[in-house]
Design an enzyme around this catalytic site. Sequence first.
Site, PDB file in Angstrom:
ATOM      1  N   ASP A 110       2.703   2.873   1.032  1.00 33.07           N
ATOM      2  CA  ASP A 110       4.007   2.647   0.398  1.00 33.07           C
ATOM      3  C   ASP A 110       5.082   3.303   1.283  1.00 33.07           C
ATOM      4  O   ASP A 110       5.492   2.729   2.286  1.00 33.07           O
ATOM      5  CB  ASP A 110       3.916   3.270  -1.005  1.00 33.07           C
ATOM      6  CG  ASP A 110       5.110   3.014  -1.895  1.00 33.07           C
ATOM      7  OD1 ASP A 110       6.030   2.314  -1.479  1.00 33.07           O
ATOM      8  OD2 ASP A 110       5.136   3.524  -3.021  1.00 33.07           O
ATOM      9  N   PHE A 159       5.562  -2.825  -7.798  1.00 23.86           N
ATOM     10  CA  PHE A 159       4.510  -1.925  -8.269  1.00 23.86           C
ATOM     11  C   PHE A 159       3.303  -2.752  -8.692  1.00 23.86           C
ATOM     12  O   PHE A 159       3.423  -3.709  -9.458  1.00 23.86           O
ATOM     13  CB  PHE A 159       5.016  -1.091  -9.454  1.00 23.86           C
ATOM     14  CG  PHE A 159       4.009  -0.090  -9.926  1.00 23.86           C
ATOM     15  CD1 PHE A 159       3.742   1.060  -9.180  1.00 23.86           C
ATOM     16  CD2 PHE A 159       3.299  -0.296 -11.095  1.00 23.86           C
ATOM     17  CE1 PHE A 159       2.793   1.974  -9.602  1.00 23.86           C
ATOM     18  CE2 PHE A 159       2.348   0.619 -11.524  1.00 23.86           C
ATOM     19  CZ  PHE A 159       2.106   1.757 -10.771  1.00 23.86           C
ATOM     20  N   ARG A 172      -7.191   0.569 -13.326  1.00 24.96           N
ATOM     21  CA  ARG A 172      -7.961   0.639 -12.072  1.00 24.96           C
ATOM     22  C   ARG A 172      -9.125  -0.345 -12.052  1.00 24.96           C
ATOM     23  O   ARG A 172      -9.512  -0.849 -11.006  1.00 24.96           O
ATOM     24  CB  ARG A 172      -8.553   2.041 -11.879  1.00 24.96           C
ATOM     25  CG  ARG A 172      -7.532   3.111 -11.556  1.00 24.96           C
ATOM     26  CD  ARG A 172      -8.248   4.348 -11.022  1.00 24.96           C
ATOM     27  NE  ARG A 172      -7.437   5.547 -11.098  1.00 24.96           N
ATOM     28  CZ  ARG A 172      -6.534   5.917 -10.190  1.00 24.96           C
ATOM     29  NH1 ARG A 172      -6.346   5.178  -9.116  1.00 24.96           N
ATOM     30  NH2 ARG A 172      -5.835   7.022 -10.332  1.00 24.96           N
TER      31      ARG A 172
HETATM   32  P1  XMP Z   1       2.948   6.706  -0.061  1.00 22.40           P
HETATM   33  O1  XMP Z   1       4.316   6.500  -0.647  1.00 22.40           O
HETATM   34  O2  XMP Z   1       2.690   8.137   0.244  1.00 22.40           O
HETATM   35  O3  XMP Z   1       2.038   6.331  -1.274  1.00 22.40           O
HETATM   36  O4  XMP Z   1       2.659   5.753   1.078  1.00 22.40           O
HETATM   37  C1  XMP Z   1       0.776   5.983  -1.150  1.00 22.40           C
HETATM   38  C2  XMP Z   1       0.060   6.177  -2.449  1.00 22.40           C
HETATM   39  O5  XMP Z   1       0.895   5.897  -3.582  1.00 22.40           O
HETATM   40  C3  XMP Z   1       0.210   5.128  -4.510  1.00 22.40           C
HETATM   41  N1  XMP Z   1       0.900   3.841  -4.669  1.00 22.40           N
HETATM   42  C4  XMP Z   1       0.702   2.991  -5.664  1.00 22.40           C
HETATM   43  N2  XMP Z   1      -0.130   3.070  -6.713  1.00 22.40           N
HETATM   44  N3  XMP Z   1       0.648   0.963  -7.451  1.00 22.40           N
HETATM   45  C5  XMP Z   1      -0.145   2.040  -7.606  1.00 22.40           C
HETATM   46  O6  XMP Z   1      -0.905   2.071  -8.546  1.00 22.40           O
HETATM   47  C6  XMP Z   1       1.514   0.824  -6.413  1.00 22.40           C
HETATM   48  O7  XMP Z   1       2.227  -0.178  -6.319  1.00 22.40           O
HETATM   49  C7  XMP Z   1       1.534   1.900  -5.485  1.00 22.40           C
HETATM   50  N4  XMP Z   1       2.243   2.110  -4.369  1.00 22.40           N
HETATM   51  C8  XMP Z   1       1.812   3.304  -3.882  1.00 22.40           C
HETATM   52  C9  XMP Z   1      -1.169   4.933  -3.991  1.00 22.40           C
HETATM   53  O8  XMP Z   1      -2.003   5.905  -4.584  1.00 22.40           O
HETATM   54  C10 XMP Z   1      -1.077   5.217  -2.521  1.00 22.40           C
HETATM   55  O9  XMP Z   1      -2.237   5.803  -2.022  1.00 22.40           O
END
Ligand code: XMP
Length: 182
Positions: A110, A159, A172
């Site tokens: 993300d 999301f 999950r």
């Molecule tokens: P970053 O922002 O550090 O985030 O790249 C990575 C982690 O954030 C979670 N993540 C999500 N979890 N739906 C989710 O359930 C999403 O759309 C989403 N986007 C990010 C995920 O755990 C990932 O490892």
Amino acid sequence: MFTQPPMLWYNQKKFELFIPKSQINLIVEELACRINKDYQGKKPVFLLVLKGSIFFASDLLRKVSLDCVVETVSANSYGAYMKSSGEVNLILTKLDITGKEVIIVEDIIDTGLTISKLIENLKLFNPESVEVVALLSKPGMRKVKVNVKYIGKEIPSRFVIGYGLDYSEHGRNLPSIYALSE
Ligand code: XMP
Ligand code: MG
């Protein structure tokens, strides 16, 4: 046969079918093929980022035909919310990765903060190499530049839940991936 409703609700939030299980299977198959080819003759360590990557990793690794090792790491940047907090908590257990080829297995990239912090920490163990395989990537959300060698699918900044991804720990176990309705 698994159930795959076109939409569902969690905590009064509506989610719509986004990536069906059949498409996930093809994506995972292709990623495994690329890894099998690139790491032929090598013995990589697959480092699973808990908890989100466990469903993806269990399908992916059963298609990986290499002699490999599986390790886990806990990372958390979302907590109970639908937005990356920007603060990443990492729980690194004793990892035997010195001189090894490491492949981090992530559900989704993300902002990139989690993976970049993890890579930075892993480098302290002096691995031979560190690459990342992520099922999904939201390029529009990046806050830091990260080099992700294997990306299953790039998606818009929505999301998503299912196939390991959660909304406050729910969803999950969905076989397909669902996106929050806009
Ligand atoms: P970053 O922002 O550090 O985030 O790249 C990575 C982690 O954030 C979670 N993540 C999500 N979890 N739906 C989710 O359930 C999403 O759309 C989403 N986007 C990010 C995920 O755990 C990932 O490892
Ligand atoms: Mg995750």
